[in-house]
Design a protein around this motif. Structure first.
Motif, PDB file in Angstrom:
ATOM      1  N   ARG A  89       7.108   0.688 -18.846  1.00 49.20           N
ATOM      2  CA  ARG A  89       8.315   0.102 -18.240  1.00 49.20           C
ATOM      3  C   ARG A  89       9.570   0.807 -18.740  1.00 49.20           C
ATOM      4  O   ARG A  89      10.514   0.997 -17.985  1.00 49.20           O
ATOM      5  CB  ARG A  89       8.400  -1.378 -18.566  1.00 49.20           C
ATOM      6  CG  ARG A  89       7.347  -2.194 -17.889  1.00 49.20           C
ATOM      7  CD  ARG A  89       7.536  -3.652 -18.211  1.00 49.20           C
ATOM      8  NE  ARG A  89       6.383  -4.419 -17.779  1.00 49.20           N
ATOM      9  CZ  ARG A  89       6.322  -5.725 -17.824  1.00 49.20           C
ATOM     10  NH1 ARG A  89       7.347  -6.421 -18.284  1.00 49.20           N
ATOM     11  NH2 ARG A  89       5.250  -6.348 -17.418  1.00 49.20           N
ATOM     12  N   ALA A  92       9.905   4.483 -16.944  1.00 43.07           N
ATOM     13  CA  ALA A  92       9.942   4.650 -15.484  1.00 43.07           C
ATOM     14  C   ALA A  92      11.261   5.270 -15.030  1.00 43.07           C
ATOM     15  O   ALA A  92      11.277   6.253 -14.277  1.00 43.07           O
ATOM     16  CB  ALA A  92       9.688   3.316 -14.791  1.00 43.07           C
ATOM     17  N   ARG A  96      12.088   9.123 -13.541  1.00 43.17           N
ATOM     18  CA  ARG A  96      12.769   9.350 -12.257  1.00 43.17           C
ATOM     19  C   ARG A  96      13.976  10.273 -12.438  1.00 43.17           C
ATOM     20  O   ARG A  96      14.197  11.191 -11.652  1.00 43.17           O
ATOM     21  CB  ARG A  96      13.233   8.025 -11.654  1.00 43.17           C
ATOM     22  CG  ARG A  96      12.187   7.310 -10.870  1.00 43.17           C
ATOM     23  CD  ARG A  96      12.771   6.119 -10.104  1.00 43.17           C
ATOM     24  NE  ARG A  96      11.760   5.096  -9.998  1.00 43.17           N
ATOM     25  CZ  ARG A  96      11.617   4.051 -10.807  1.00 43.17           C
ATOM     26  NH1 ARG A  96      12.470   3.856 -11.775  1.00 43.17           N
ATOM     27  NH2 ARG A  96      10.648   3.196 -10.635  1.00 43.17           N
ATOM     28  N   ARG A 116      -3.121   9.642 -14.038  1.00 46.27           N
ATOM     29  CA  ARG A 116      -3.647   9.550 -12.673  1.00 46.27           C
ATOM     30  C   ARG A 116      -3.803   8.114 -12.202  1.00 46.27           C
ATOM     31  O   ARG A 116      -3.445   7.780 -11.075  1.00 46.27           O
ATOM     32  CB  ARG A 116      -4.995  10.260 -12.594  1.00 46.27           C
ATOM     33  CG  ARG A 116      -4.896  11.753 -12.806  1.00 46.27           C
ATOM     34  CD  ARG A 116      -6.252  12.446 -12.857  1.00 46.27           C
ATOM     35  NE  ARG A 116      -6.997  12.192 -11.651  1.00 46.27           N
ATOM     36  CZ  ARG A 116      -8.248  11.742 -11.640  1.00 46.27           C
ATOM     37  NH1 ARG A 116      -8.881  11.494 -12.748  1.00 46.27           N
ATOM     38  NH2 ARG A 116      -8.861  11.556 -10.498  1.00 46.27           N
ATOM     39  N   ASN A 117      -4.390   7.235 -13.077  1.00 44.69           N
ATOM     40  CA  ASN A 117      -4.676   5.864 -12.640  1.00 44.69           C
ATOM     41  C   ASN A 117      -4.546   4.837 -13.765  1.00 44.69           C
ATOM     42  O   ASN A 117      -5.183   3.799 -13.717  1.00 44.69           O
ATOM     43  CB  ASN A 117      -6.070   5.793 -12.016  1.00 44.69           C
ATOM     44  CG  ASN A 117      -7.150   6.264 -12.976  1.00 44.69           C
ATOM     45  OD1 ASN A 117      -6.929   6.335 -14.174  1.00 44.69           O
ATOM     46  ND2 ASN A 117      -8.309   6.586 -12.439  1.00 44.69           N
ATOM     47  N   CYS A 118      -3.771   5.144 -14.778  1.00 43.69           N
ATOM     48  CA  CYS A 118      -3.498   4.295 -15.949  1.00 43.69           C
ATOM     49  C   CYS A 118      -4.657   4.248 -16.941  1.00 43.69           C
ATOM     50  O   CYS A 118      -4.502   3.732 -18.035  1.00 43.69           O
ATOM     51  CB  CYS A 118      -3.081   2.879 -15.568  1.00 43.69           C
ATOM     52  SG  CYS A 118      -1.537   2.831 -14.650  1.00 43.69           S
ATOM     53  N   GLY A 129       2.834   1.613 -14.183  1.00 40.36           N
ATOM     54  CA  GLY A 129       1.875   2.163 -13.237  1.00 40.36           C
ATOM     55  C   GLY A 129       1.558   3.605 -13.538  1.00 40.36           C
ATOM     56  O   GLY A 129       1.956   4.147 -14.569  1.00 40.36           O
ATOM     57  N   ALA A 130       0.857   4.231 -12.620  1.00 43.39           N
ATOM     58  CA  ALA A 130       0.513   5.645 -12.755  1.00 43.39           C
ATOM     59  C   ALA A 130       1.736   6.498 -12.403  1.00 43.39           C
ATOM     60  O   ALA A 130       2.728   5.995 -11.865  1.00 43.39           O
ATOM     61  CB  ALA A 130      -0.654   5.987 -11.834  1.00 43.39           C
ATOM     62  N   SER A 132       2.047   8.662 -10.078  1.00 44.28           N
ATOM     63  CA  SER A 132       2.268   8.706  -8.624  1.00 44.28           C
ATOM     64  C   SER A 132       2.959   7.450  -8.099  1.00 44.28           C
ATOM     65  O   SER A 132       3.479   7.465  -6.985  1.00 44.28           O
ATOM     66  CB  SER A 132       0.940   8.922  -7.903  1.00 44.28           C
ATOM     67  OG  SER A 132       0.042   7.865  -8.202  1.00 44.28           O
ATOM     68  N   ASP A 133       2.995   6.385  -8.882  1.00 48.32           N
ATOM     69  CA  ASP A 133       3.727   5.183  -8.483  1.00 48.32           C
ATOM     70  C   ASP A 133       5.231   5.350  -8.694  1.00 48.32           C
ATOM     71  O   ASP A 133       6.021   4.593  -8.129  1.00 48.32           O
ATOM     72  CB  ASP A 133       3.253   3.966  -9.283  1.00 48.32           C
ATOM     73  CG  ASP A 133       1.797   3.628  -9.019  1.00 48.32           C
ATOM     74  OD1 ASP A 133       1.299   3.983  -7.924  1.00 48.32           O
ATOM     75  OD2 ASP A 133       1.158   3.015  -9.897  1.00 48.32           O
ATOM     76  N   VAL A 134       5.632   6.339  -9.515  1.00 49.87           N
ATOM     77  CA  VAL A 134       7.038   6.519  -9.855  1.00 49.87           C
ATOM     78  C   VAL A 134       7.624   7.767  -9.186  1.00 49.87           C
ATOM     79  O   VAL A 134       8.718   7.710  -8.638  1.00 49.87           O
ATOM     80  CB  VAL A 134       7.215   6.590 -11.388  1.00 49.87           C
ATOM     81  CG1 VAL A 134       8.664   6.807 -11.773  1.00 49.87           C
ATOM     82  CG2 VAL A 134       6.661   5.331 -12.039  1.00 49.87           C
TER      83      VAL A 134
END
Length: 161
Positions: A89, A92, A96, A116-118, A129-130, A132-134
């Motif tokens: 958190r 993130a 970005r 890749r997937n946490c 998240g992973a 790719s979520d950000v």
């Protein structure tokens, strides 16, 4: 001393041949980089297992720099981001901002299962998240932690060498 210099000159450079070029898809933006990629590493919340393997990949044994990938200290000088760990958190927004500070065309490489997937941290309260979520991811390197050979192969996909 002179005899040692003659022996070195007679022998020449001794090195193993490079492995064959990696197969698979090469990101479109990588073609614009001309075979050389400046890489900024971002730890988004990892356990440091991937960092040890990245250090090996850039070390003298695996020497990913001979394929055109080089670590840089600033995202403003980078072509690609090498992201490790699940995005926490607290990381993130900095991730970005780092992505936005990287000039276009920019690439993102997710290193390890956590990116890749946490991975083992999936569902943890501090994980956003992973990667790719950000931010959008171009290349994923599997493994927990991935072997240096896999990291070298992933970066070779970016350089095309």
């Amino acid at each position: 001393m002179l005899s040692l210099w003659r022996k070195i000159r007679r022998t020449g450079r001794v090195a193993e041949p490079a492995p064959p070029r990696p197969g698979g898809d090469r990101p479109e933006a990588a073609a614009e980089l001309g075979g050389s990629v400046q890489v900024r590493h971002v730890d988004a919340g990892s356990c440091n297992g991937c960092e040890v393997e990245i250090a090996s990949a850039f070390g003298p044994v695996y020497d990913v720099e001979r394929y055109g990938a080089r670590l840089v200290a600033s995202p403003r000088h980078a072509d690609a981001l090498l992201v490790t760990g699940p995005v926490t958190r607290n990381m993130a927004e900095p991730l970005r901002r780092t992505y936005e500070a990287t000039p276009a065309p920019r690439l993102v490489v997710a290193v390890g299962d956590c990116a890749r997937n946490c991975g083992a941290f999936a569902g943890a309260y501090g994980v956003a998240g992973a990667v790719s979520d950000v931010v959008p991811v171009d290349v994923e390197i599997p493994g927990c932690p991935p072997r240096p050979e896999a990291i070298v192969e992933g970066l070779r996909k970016l350089t095309g060498r």
